[in-house]
Design a protein around this motif. Sequence first.
Motif, PDB file in Angstrom:
ATOM      1  N   PRO A 173       0.822  -1.220   0.000  1.00  0.00           N
ATOM      2  CA  PRO A 173       0.000   0.000   0.000  1.00  0.00           C
ATOM      3  C   PRO A 173       0.847   1.258   0.000  1.00  0.00           C
ATOM      4  O   PRO A 173       1.875   1.339   0.669  1.00  0.00           O
ATOM      5  N   ARG A 174       0.383   2.240  -0.767  1.00  0.00           N
ATOM      6  CA  ARG A 174       1.056   3.534  -0.817  1.00  0.00           C
ATOM      7  C   ARG A 174       0.145   4.674  -0.378  1.00  0.00           C
ATOM      8  O   ARG A 174       0.620   5.734  -0.005  1.00  0.00           O
ATOM      9  N   GLY A 175      -1.172   4.471  -0.425  1.00  0.00           N
ATOM     10  CA  GLY A 175      -2.098   5.503   0.008  1.00  0.00           C
ATOM     11  C   GLY A 175      -3.415   5.420  -0.715  1.00  0.00           C
ATOM     12  O   GLY A 175      -3.847   4.335  -1.146  1.00  0.00           O
ATOM     13  N   PHE A 176      -4.072   6.576  -0.880  1.00  0.00           N
ATOM     14  CA  PHE A 176      -5.404   6.621  -1.478  1.00  0.00           C
ATOM     15  C   PHE A 176      -5.549   7.885  -2.327  1.00  0.00           C
ATOM     16  O   PHE A 176      -4.917   8.907  -2.060  1.00  0.00           O
ATOM     17  N   THR A 177      -6.412   7.799  -3.337  1.00  0.00           N
ATOM     18  CA  THR A 177      -6.822   8.986  -4.077  1.00  0.00           C
ATOM     19  C   THR A 177      -8.287   9.276  -3.758  1.00  0.00           C
ATOM     20  O   THR A 177      -9.083   8.346  -3.560  1.00  0.00           O
ATOM     21  N   PHE A 178      -8.635  10.561  -3.728  1.00  0.00           N
ATOM     22  CA  PHE A 178      -9.959  10.994  -3.273  1.00  0.00           C
ATOM     23  C   PHE A 178     -10.648  11.821  -4.343  1.00  0.00           C
ATOM     24  O   PHE A 178     -10.110  12.819  -4.820  1.00  0.00           O
ATOM     25  N   ASP A 179     -11.844  11.389  -4.704  1.00  0.00           N
ATOM     26  CA  ASP A 179     -12.698  12.111  -5.641  1.00  0.00           C
ATOM     27  C   ASP A 179     -13.890  12.636  -4.845  1.00  0.00           C
ATOM     28  O   ASP A 179     -14.672  11.853  -4.304  1.00  0.00           O
ATOM     29  N   GLY A 180     -14.020  13.957  -4.774  1.00  0.00           N
ATOM     30  CA  GLY A 180     -15.127  14.538  -4.020  1.00  0.00           C
ATOM     31  C   GLY A 180     -14.665  15.496  -2.940  1.00  0.00           C
ATOM     32  O   GLY A 180     -15.495  16.087  -2.238  1.00  0.00           O
ATOM     33  N   LEU A 181     -13.359  15.662  -2.790  1.00  0.00           N
ATOM     34  CA  LEU A 181     -12.800  16.621  -1.844  1.00  0.00           C
ATOM     35  C   LEU A 181     -12.066  17.714  -2.615  1.00  0.00           C
ATOM     36  O   LEU A 181     -11.342  17.417  -3.574  1.00  0.00           O
ATOM     37  N   ASN A 182     -12.261  18.965  -2.204  1.00  0.00           N
ATOM     38  CA  ASN A 182     -11.532  20.048  -2.857  1.00  0.00           C
ATOM     39  C   ASN A 182     -10.130  20.163  -2.275  1.00  0.00           C
ATOM     40  O   ASN A 182      -9.750  19.420  -1.366  1.00  0.00           O
ATOM     41  N   ALA A 183      -9.347  21.098  -2.795  1.00  0.00           N
ATOM     42  CA  ALA A 183      -7.945  21.217  -2.387  1.00  0.00           C
ATOM     43  C   ALA A 183      -7.793  21.482  -0.901  1.00  0.00           C
ATOM     44  O   ALA A 183      -6.912  20.912  -0.231  1.00  0.00           O
ATOM     45  N   GLU A 184      -8.659  22.331  -0.356  1.00  0.00           N
ATOM     46  CA  GLU A 184      -8.576  22.630   1.075  1.00  0.00           C
ATOM     47  C   GLU A 184      -8.936  21.410   1.915  1.00  0.00           C
ATOM     48  O   GLU A 184      -8.342  21.167   2.970  1.00  0.00           O
TER      49      GLU A 184
END
Length: 458
Positions: free
Chosen positions: A357-368
């Motif tokens: 595992p290296r991490g996760f990508t998120f769709d639905g969150l803005n930059a902040e």
Amino acid sequence: MKKTLLSLSVLLLGFTAANAQSDTVMMRKIYDEALVNGQCYQNLRYLCKNIGGRLSGSANAQKAVEWGKKLMEGYGFDKVFLQEVMVPHWERGAKEQGYIISGTKKTPVAICALGMAVATPANGITASVVEVHSLQEVAALGEKGVKGKIVFYNRPFDPRYIETGGAYGTAGDQRRAGPSMAAKYGAVGVIVRSLTEANDDYPHTGTTQYSDDAPKIPAAAISTKAADKLSAMLKGGNIKFFFKQNCRMLPDVLSYNVVGQITGSENPNKFITVGGHFDSWDLAEGAHDDGTGVMQSVEVLRILKTLGYKPKNSVRAVFFMNEENGTKGGLKYAELAAANKEEHIAAIESDEGGFSPRGFTFDGLNAEQIKSLNKKYKGLFEPYEADRLVAGGSGSDVGPLRAVAPNAVLIGFRPDSQRYFDIHHTANDVFENVNKRELELGAATMASLVYLIDTRGF
């Protein structure tokens, strides 16, 4: 007043520190359970060795559904159920044959039919070959350069991508849309360089998508070694290519998503979903694609239940059916979520193999929001080397939730990507190529994120 504000700040810092300490302890328990008592590896062994490849509509896919339901029931989840879904039923048929013909010499090469492709005539196809590196090149050649020939798409992976999924994405149009593009200009068949940077003799299957404005012509993948050989021989003179494949489409078949659930103690109709796709291509055992993903998903629920954790929100593991050649399972899950008025907080998909595992990508969150998420969670994942939390896509099966749950955060589990496309869609996708410890670390990482979302949100 200043003293009051100072006291509130001290209390807030103390509360935050206590939360972080509690999360650290819980995550350590999750990883310990996965690494010491983990069951996803043994479950994957059964899936691969006792059931095998699970192409949608096949008898093996149905066996997998029945076994998957029993597996979840055996873990004692609060709910285990099936979701009916109609899926396409394509069969490969007898093993494909391919030859490079130079004069009277025939050189056998490794090929396999692309998923959903049509068969060749019973005696196969023999024709001259035109090599291209893009769909635009086919259009530029037009009928004059393509008609009556076999189009050979030979654009390799771009090695400059660090995340190899980028190379897969940019090369994939040859497989997906290449056959229909060639057919528009009168080609009689298509062979596509396998979508991998590996130099070997394992051809990679995968779906082609015929368009309605062109005839359906036979299409096959050719191994990278064979592609290099064919390209070199084309430079030397008059070459023809022969291939024969025996695939066919059958009527759609009733199949199922398999769903296991731990019901939320506070918000039973709010859901955190974690899943992968149960179907696989028929060339091998579907180990990394996507046996690892489904076995990690059920392991998430098993770990949380074993540790006595009672989630506030309902947590589901979903074995989606038909990601490889239709995404019908993901579409049905979203359809039923809307019909049942379920509120989906988040959905995590594991479909990039069972690597570290290296991490996760998120769709639905803005930059902040991504910045805030890292402030809260990055330090917790750093000891496990899985702290890359960035904006990005999720996956084919959880993606349809966006249309019915616009506020849900859709998440892609991101393991190390360097080896995945050496194996993806090939006869080499077998249990022996999965590392036990890497698989277990991935399950623990996913379980940790589910726990954090449930307790602290985004």
